[in-house]
Design a protein around this motif. Structure first.
Motif, PDB file in Angstrom:
ATOM      1  N   ALA A 190      26.138  18.838  79.278  1.00  0.00           N
ATOM      2  CA  ALA A 190      25.987  20.057  78.482  1.00  0.00           C
ATOM      3  C   ALA A 190      25.248  19.716  77.199  1.00  0.00           C
ATOM      4  O   ALA A 190      25.611  18.763  76.497  1.00  0.00           O
ATOM      5  CB  ALA A 190      27.346  20.666  78.163  1.00  0.00           C
ATOM      6  N   VAL A 191      24.211  20.492  76.894  1.00  0.00           N
ATOM      7  CA  VAL A 191      23.381  20.262  75.714  1.00  0.00           C
ATOM      8  C   VAL A 191      23.475  21.478  74.805  1.00  0.00           C
ATOM      9  O   VAL A 191      23.072  22.586  75.195  1.00  0.00           O
ATOM     10  CB  VAL A 191      21.909  20.002  76.098  1.00  0.00           C
ATOM     11  N   TRP A 192      24.017  21.284  73.602  1.00  0.00           N
ATOM     12  CA  TRP A 192      24.065  22.345  72.611  1.00  0.00           C
ATOM     13  C   TRP A 192      22.795  22.302  71.772  1.00  0.00           C
ATOM     14  O   TRP A 192      22.475  21.287  71.150  1.00  0.00           O
ATOM     15  CB  TRP A 192      25.269  22.150  71.689  1.00  0.00           C
ATOM     16  N   GLY A 193      22.051  23.395  71.755  1.00  0.00           N
ATOM     17  CA  GLY A 193      20.820  23.483  70.976  1.00  0.00           C
ATOM     18  C   GLY A 193      19.597  23.264  71.843  1.00  0.00           C
ATOM     19  O   GLY A 193      19.425  22.182  72.414  1.00  0.00           O
ATOM     20  N   CYS A 194      18.739  24.282  71.951  1.00  0.00           N
ATOM     21  CA  CYS A 194      17.553  24.196  72.794  1.00  0.00           C
ATOM     22  C   CYS A 194      16.271  24.190  71.971  1.00  0.00           C
ATOM     23  O   CYS A 194      15.233  24.708  72.405  1.00  0.00           O
ATOM     24  CB  CYS A 194      17.535  25.343  73.799  1.00  0.00           C
ATOM     25  N   GLY A 195      16.351  23.625  70.757  1.00  0.00           N
ATOM     26  CA  GLY A 195      15.141  23.306  70.028  1.00  0.00           C
ATOM     27  C   GLY A 195      14.461  22.121  70.684  1.00  0.00           C
ATOM     28  O   GLY A 195      14.861  21.672  71.769  1.00  0.00           O
ATOM     29  N   PRO A 196      13.413  21.562  70.067  1.00  0.00           N
ATOM     30  CA  PRO A 196      12.674  20.477  70.699  1.00  0.00           C
ATOM     31  C   PRO A 196      13.536  19.271  71.094  1.00  0.00           C
ATOM     32  O   PRO A 196      13.373  18.731  72.194  1.00  0.00           O
ATOM     33  CB  PRO A 196      11.634  20.098  69.636  1.00  0.00           C
ATOM     34  N   ASP A 239      26.674  35.919  74.038  1.00  0.00           N
ATOM     35  CA  ASP A 239      27.038  36.823  75.130  1.00  0.00           C
ATOM     36  C   ASP A 239      28.320  36.421  75.845  1.00  0.00           C
ATOM     37  O   ASP A 239      28.960  37.262  76.486  1.00  0.00           O
ATOM     38  CB  ASP A 239      25.907  36.894  76.163  1.00  0.00           C
ATOM     39  N   GLU A 240      28.682  35.147  75.795  1.00  0.00           N
ATOM     40  CA  GLU A 240      29.872  34.691  76.506  1.00  0.00           C
ATOM     41  C   GLU A 240      30.499  33.507  75.801  1.00  0.00           C
ATOM     42  O   GLU A 240      29.842  32.802  75.024  1.00  0.00           O
ATOM     43  CB  GLU A 240      29.539  34.345  77.959  1.00  0.00           C
ATOM     44  N   ASP A 241      31.772  33.304  76.052  1.00  0.00           N
ATOM     45  CA  ASP A 241      32.506  32.209  75.442  1.00  0.00           C
ATOM     46  C   ASP A 241      32.089  30.893  76.099  1.00  0.00           C
ATOM     47  O   ASP A 241      32.179  30.742  77.332  1.00  0.00           O
ATOM     48  CB  ASP A 241      34.008  32.422  75.602  1.00  0.00           C
ATOM     49  N   VAL A 242      31.636  29.950  75.293  1.00  0.00           N
ATOM     50  CA  VAL A 242      31.094  28.706  75.833  1.00  0.00           C
ATOM     51  C   VAL A 242      32.171  27.910  76.561  1.00  0.00           C
ATOM     52  O   VAL A 242      31.956  27.410  77.674  1.00  0.00           O
ATOM     53  CB  VAL A 242      30.446  27.864  74.709  1.00  0.00           C
ATOM     54  N   ARG A 293      32.988  20.685  66.954  1.00  0.00           N
ATOM     55  CA  ARG A 293      34.312  21.177  67.371  1.00  0.00           C
ATOM     56  C   ARG A 293      34.282  21.646  68.822  1.00  0.00           C
ATOM     57  O   ARG A 293      35.155  21.317  69.631  1.00  0.00           O
ATOM     58  CB  ARG A 293      34.738  22.345  66.479  1.00  0.00           C
ATOM     59  N   GLN A 294      33.260  22.444  69.133  1.00  0.00           N
ATOM     60  CA  GLN A 294      33.177  23.022  70.469  1.00  0.00           C
ATOM     61  C   GLN A 294      32.952  21.949  71.534  1.00  0.00           C
ATOM     62  O   GLN A 294      33.570  21.987  72.614  1.00  0.00           O
ATOM     63  CB  GLN A 294      32.056  24.058  70.498  1.00  0.00           C
ATOM     64  N   ALA A 295      32.080  20.997  71.248  1.00  0.00           N
ATOM     65  CA  ALA A 295      31.800  19.940  72.225  1.00  0.00           C
ATOM     66  C   ALA A 295      33.030  19.078  72.465  1.00  0.00           C
ATOM     67  O   ALA A 295      33.311  18.685  73.610  1.00  0.00           O
ATOM     68  CB  ALA A 295      30.625  19.090  71.744  1.00  0.00           C
ATOM     69  N   ILE A 296      33.772  18.759  71.417  1.00  0.00           N
ATOM     70  CA  ILE A 296      35.001  17.973  71.580  1.00  0.00           C
ATOM     71  C   ILE A 296      35.990  18.731  72.459  1.00  0.00           C
ATOM     72  O   ILE A 296      36.645  18.154  73.336  1.00  0.00           O
ATOM     73  CB  ILE A 296      35.611  17.646  70.203  1.00  0.00           C
ATOM     74  N   ARG A 297      36.106  20.036  72.238  1.00  0.00           N
ATOM     75  CA  ARG A 297      37.040  20.845  73.026  1.00  0.00           C
ATOM     76  C   ARG A 297      36.597  20.955  74.481  1.00  0.00           C
ATOM     77  O   ARG A 297      37.418  20.922  75.402  1.00  0.00           O
ATOM     78  CB  ARG A 297      37.159  22.242  72.416  1.00  0.00           C
ATOM     79  N   CYS A 298      35.289  21.075  74.705  1.00  0.00           N
ATOM     80  CA  CYS A 298      34.786  21.316  76.056  1.00  0.00           C
ATOM     81  C   CYS A 298      34.677  20.047  76.903  1.00  0.00           C
ATOM     82  O   CYS A 298      34.810  20.106  78.126  1.00  0.00           O
ATOM     83  CB  CYS A 298      33.414  21.980  75.989  1.00  0.00           C
ATOM     84  N   CYS A 299      34.383  18.929  76.283  1.00  0.00           N
ATOM     85  CA  CYS A 299      34.095  17.697  77.033  1.00  0.00           C
ATOM     86  C   CYS A 299      35.302  17.286  77.873  1.00  0.00           C
ATOM     87  O   CYS A 299      36.450  17.384  77.433  1.00  0.00           O
ATOM     88  CB  CYS A 299      33.719  16.578  76.058  1.00  0.00           C
TER      89      CYS A 299
END
Length: 389
Positions: A190-196, A239-242, A293-299
């Motif tokens: 999972a990659v957070w952030g779709c900049g370069p 649009d949705e909860d990650v 925070r979100q990545a720690i929770r999701c991983c």
């Protein structure tokens, strides 16, 4: 020469500044042919990076032609076409010998400032505050390159600038982010952030054997790029909860590897996101750690969190308990660019990847201030801007 200079938050100007000169036998002077605006430059533009001074020359993604070399530089000569990495590294200290180039012991002349803030000093960086050396950046007509016998990579093919320019930072940064994630065959990444940087992390995750890549953002054109160029599944966090979506996609286990390609100015949702922004603007915390925070929770338990996104200081409410109890591995750092230049250049030359797919805007240097605002505000579909002096 003409250069983009910093004069405070949201105040970037094109001005005449003195031409750079050789000051050390290991220096080179580069005439810039292309230079880019990086997402981390926006932290300077928004005024969040300490130790900036009025008139500092910006930019750390340059390439060009060698016009002068110091007496100790034997690997470059006048006329060579080179890409310059954003990290400045001596090549001979313990860290450089371990290929940890962004941790160089000898390239930051202001190491006492960094030591006071961090405990130790990392390497000097082009155009990125006096804490990181006070070096003039590459959004200019010319650039002085210290330790030029270690940093620049020669481009000996006829590939256009746009295809190789991003070796200076974002392509190696995305690749190192994926490498740091310890991706194994068939992992869900999972990659957070779709900049370069996020786009190159997506591409690199596939190169390293990922079985599935999920990209998280809220900007439609970035999500579209992740789908079209990165073959990623996408989540629009507005649009949705990650967390709920990632759990549904992984049978409740969570992604094996998580990459935070956002950093200090993450756009949080809910009350905590609002509180983070208010505290950062009031200088009560340096960073907005919503993505952390979100990545720690999701991983997933026993997974890996890779952090290429730039953070500047201290952040509140980072969930250390879940990090520890889930036995997560965290890897981070500025990119050891010199380690990756030759192998990634080979991938470009072999046609495995064309990094120019992220470039959406091409403008003269004089339009730099306008493009900083366009990029920051995500107007006109701007994902990556290349400036030509």
């Amino acid at each position: 020469m003409r250069a983009l200079t910093w004069h405070g938050a949201e105040d970037v100007r094109v001005e005449n500044v003195p031409d750079p000169e050789i000051v050390n036998p290991r220096d080179a002077i580069i005439e810039i042919t292309a230079t880019a605006i990086c997402g981390s430059d926006l932290h300077l533009y928004d005024g969040y990076v300490p130790t900036m001074r009025e008139g500092d020359v910006l930019g750390h993604e340059p390439m060009g032609e060698v016009v002068e070399v110091g007496s100790a530089v034997e690997n470059l000569e006048e006329g060579d076409r080179v890409v310059v990495p954003f990290t400045i590294s001596c090549g001979s200290c313990w860290f450089c010998e371990e290929e940890l180039y962004s941790l160089c012991d000898n390239s930051n002349p202001n190491e006492e400032i960094a030591r006071e803030m961090m405990g130790q000093s990392p390497a000097g960086l082009f155009g990125y505050s006096h804490m990181m050396g006070g070096y003039a950046g590459g959004q200019a007509e010319y650039l002085r390159v210290p330790f030029a016998d270690v940093g620049p990579v020669k481009i000996e093919s006829d590939l256009p600038d746009e295809q190789v320019l991003l070796l200076s930072d974002v392509f190696p940064t995305g690749y190192m982010a994926a490498e740091n994630a310890d991706i194994e065959a068939d992992d869900t990444v999972a990659v957070w952030g779709c900049g370069p940087v996020g786009q190159f992390a997506i591409q690199s995750a596939w190169m390293l054997g990922a079985g599935r890549v999920v990209a998280i953002d809220r900007v439609p054109e970035r999500l579209q790029m992740a789908r079209e160029h990165g073959d990623a599944e996408t989540i629009d966090f507005e649009d949705e909860d990650v967390y709920d979506r990632l759990m549904a996609m992984t049978g409740g286990r969570g992604p094996d590897r998580c990459i935070d390609a956002v950093g200090t100015e993450a756009h949080g949702t809910g009350l905590m996101g609002v509180a983070d922004k208010m505290k950062q603007q009031a200088h009560l915390e340096a960073d907005r750690p919503h993505v952390l925070r979100q990545a720690i929770r999701c991983c997933r338990k026993g997974g890996t969190l890779s952090v290429p996104g730039v953070y500047l200081g201290h952040a509140d409410n980072v969930p250390v308990g879940p990090l520890m109890n889930k036995a997560l591995t965290v890897k981070s750092g500025q990119t050891h660019v010199q380690r990756y230049l030759d192998p990634l250049l080979e991938k470009i030359e072999d046609g495995d990847i064309d990094p120019s797919f992220v470039v959406t805007h091409r403008e003269p240097l004089e339009k730099g201030p306008e493009m900083y605002e366009t990029f920051r505000d995500k107007k006109d579909g701007c994902i990556k801007t290349v400036l030509t002096p």
